[in-house]
Design an enzyme around this catalytic site. Sequence first.
Site, PDB file in Angstrom:
ATOM      1  N   ARG A   1      91.870  69.280  64.619  1.00  0.00           N
ATOM      2  CA  ARG A   1      91.271  68.945  65.902  1.00  0.00           C
ATOM      3  C   ARG A   1      91.528  67.505  66.333  1.00  0.00           C
ATOM      4  O   ARG A   1      92.002  67.235  67.441  1.00  0.00           O
ATOM      5  CB  ARG A   1      89.734  69.147  65.865  1.00  0.00           C
ATOM      6  CG  ARG A   1      89.269  70.543  66.072  1.00  0.00           C
ATOM      7  CD  ARG A   1      88.027  70.787  65.241  1.00  0.00           C
ATOM      8  NE  ARG A   1      88.435  70.761  63.861  1.00  0.00           N
ATOM      9  CZ  ARG A   1      88.865  71.834  63.201  1.00  0.00           C
ATOM     10  NH1 ARG A   1      88.831  72.989  63.783  1.00  0.00           N
ATOM     11  NH2 ARG A   1      89.296  71.751  61.967  1.00  0.00           N
ATOM     12  N   THR A   2      91.197  66.556  65.457  1.00  0.00           N
ATOM     13  CA  THR A   2      91.231  65.148  65.864  1.00  0.00           C
ATOM     14  C   THR A   2      92.659  64.710  66.189  1.00  0.00           C
ATOM     15  O   THR A   2      92.904  64.036  67.196  1.00  0.00           O
ATOM     16  CB  THR A   2      90.641  64.275  64.736  1.00  0.00           C
ATOM     17  OG1 THR A   2      89.405  64.862  64.321  1.00  0.00           O
ATOM     18  CG2 THR A   2      90.400  62.865  65.191  1.00  0.00           C
TER      19      THR A   2
ATOM     20  N   LYS B   1     105.831  54.884  48.367  1.00  0.00           N
ATOM     21  CA  LYS B   1     106.651  53.998  47.521  1.00  0.00           C
ATOM     22  C   LYS B   1     105.920  52.704  47.181  1.00  0.00           C
ATOM     23  O   LYS B   1     106.508  51.761  46.680  1.00  0.00           O
ATOM     24  CB  LYS B   1     107.960  53.674  48.244  1.00  0.00           C
ATOM     25  CG  LYS B   1     108.798  54.900  48.567  1.00  0.00           C
ATOM     26  CD  LYS B   1     110.028  54.500  49.378  1.00  0.00           C
ATOM     27  CE  LYS B   1     110.738  55.710  49.934  1.00  0.00           C
ATOM     28  NZ  LYS B   1     111.696  55.368  50.987  1.00  0.00           N
TER      29      LYS B   1
ATOM     30  N   ARG C   1      93.365  57.835  60.731  1.00  0.00           N
ATOM     31  CA  ARG C   1      92.436  58.537  59.823  1.00  0.00           C
ATOM     32  C   ARG C   1      92.831  58.159  58.399  1.00  0.00           C
ATOM     33  O   ARG C   1      94.009  58.158  58.048  1.00  0.00           O
ATOM     34  CB  ARG C   1      92.517  60.046  60.000  1.00  0.00           C
ATOM     35  CG  ARG C   1      91.764  60.791  58.896  1.00  0.00           C
ATOM     36  CD  ARG C   1      91.552  62.238  59.189  1.00  0.00           C
ATOM     37  NE  ARG C   1      90.557  62.421  60.233  1.00  0.00           N
ATOM     38  CZ  ARG C   1      90.042  63.614  60.538  1.00  0.00           C
ATOM     39  NH1 ARG C   1      90.424  64.698  59.895  1.00  0.00           N
ATOM     40  NH2 ARG C   1      89.143  63.727  61.498  1.00  0.00           N
TER      41      ARG C   1
ATOM     42  N   HIS D   1      83.024  58.554  62.032  1.00  0.00           N
ATOM     43  CA  HIS D   1      83.983  59.351  62.818  1.00  0.00           C
ATOM     44  C   HIS D   1      83.511  59.204  64.277  1.00  0.00           C
ATOM     45  O   HIS D   1      82.923  60.111  64.859  1.00  0.00           O
ATOM     46  CB  HIS D   1      83.937  60.800  62.352  1.00  0.00           C
ATOM     47  CG  HIS D   1      85.051  61.664  62.859  1.00  0.00           C
ATOM     48  ND1 HIS D   1      85.927  61.267  63.860  1.00  0.00           N
ATOM     49  CD2 HIS D   1      85.423  62.917  62.506  1.00  0.00           C
ATOM     50  CE1 HIS D   1      86.788  62.258  64.079  1.00  0.00           C
ATOM     51  NE2 HIS D   1      86.506  63.261  63.278  1.00  0.00           N
TER      52      HIS D   1
HETATM   53  N1   CP Z   1      86.150  67.509  63.365  1.00  0.00           N
HETATM   54  C1   CP Z   1      87.257  67.046  62.735  1.00  0.00           C
HETATM   55  O1   CP Z   1      87.391  65.862  62.431  1.00  0.00           O
HETATM   56  O2   CP Z   1      88.187  68.011  62.483  1.00  0.00           O
HETATM   57  P1   CP Z   1      89.632  67.737  61.855  1.00  0.00           P
HETATM   58  O3   CP Z   1      89.421  67.325  60.426  1.00  0.00           O
HETATM   59  O4   CP Z   1      90.386  69.039  61.988  1.00  0.00           O
HETATM   60  O5   CP Z   1      90.282  66.620  62.631  1.00  0.00           O
END
Ligand code: CP
Length: 312
Positions: free
Chosen positions: A59-60, A87, A109, A137
């Site tokens: 999603r993100t 590496k 992320r 998040h």
């Molecule tokens: N909600 C969320 O962060 O989903 P993903 O891990 O698929 O990005």
Amino acid sequence: MSTLSTKHLLGIKNITREDIEQIFQTADNFKEVINRPIKKVPSLRDVTIANIFFENSTRTKLSFELAEKRLSADVVNFSASSSSVKKGETLVDTVNNILAMKVDMVVMRHPNPGACVHLARHVDCSIVNAGDGAHEHPTQALLDAYSLREKLGDLTGRKVLIVGDILHSRVALSNIFCLQKLGAEVRVCGPATMIPRYIEDLGVKVMLNLKEALAWADVANMLRIQLERQDIQYFPTLREYSMQYGLNRALLEEVGRKDLIIMHPGPINRGVEITSDLVDSDYSIILDQVENGVAVRMAVLYLLAGRAKSSS
Ligand code: CP
């Protein structure tokens, strides 16, 4: 110049209610844009954004990429599994090399809590946290609150219950900060082993009985059990977890909750934290959350790029 109070979006803890309101107002405009036949505006035409994902995401990652493309930004995607990080290159060196190629913003992320804060101290561009370990998040919390505001209006005094694996959840922490800034009351419910000790210091009451917690709540945000972050076993079996903390229709009927709003950040383990029929029911706003994610992320990128002018 940015119109938010911050150059980066590293978490919700350090942004203001005014920032959140401004992101929501901007997202309202972009939501209208992405529902047009031509879903694109030229707002970030001269901006290049790198999406750097050291952890899996559906999603993100897709939502940021769509948001960037709908703002006409140039986009590059970087996946740790196929990069020179393998590496031995440091995170800061990796990102500085990407920036040397004239990249303007980084969406990252990372599995380590604080990775985005560390990066923001050492590189010269805006960093957007797309989830850092069990820390924050922020765009998930913003899209969650935006979706709730769309459904309920003003969130002042609304009662939001977060259920499940609070201990390993960056979604829980960012949601708590965001909802409290918007005037909502937040409680958590789950096995005692999965509730962090500091949670009550944040003004969050703990409820161990799901039935009682549902009777209190306007909204239930059901979290996934994050088996990938668990070093020990926090409950006997998934079946037992599900029997005590899983949401199902019989429980909702027993509590008499026809008006409860059900949320889930995804990915969902159908049949563990929530039964499959409830995921797809009228109680659920789960796909609204995903839809709103694009507009909210467009707003965040646009405001951080300092282009707060008419989007149409
Ligand atoms: N909600 C969320 O962060 O989903 P993903 O891990 O698929 O990005």
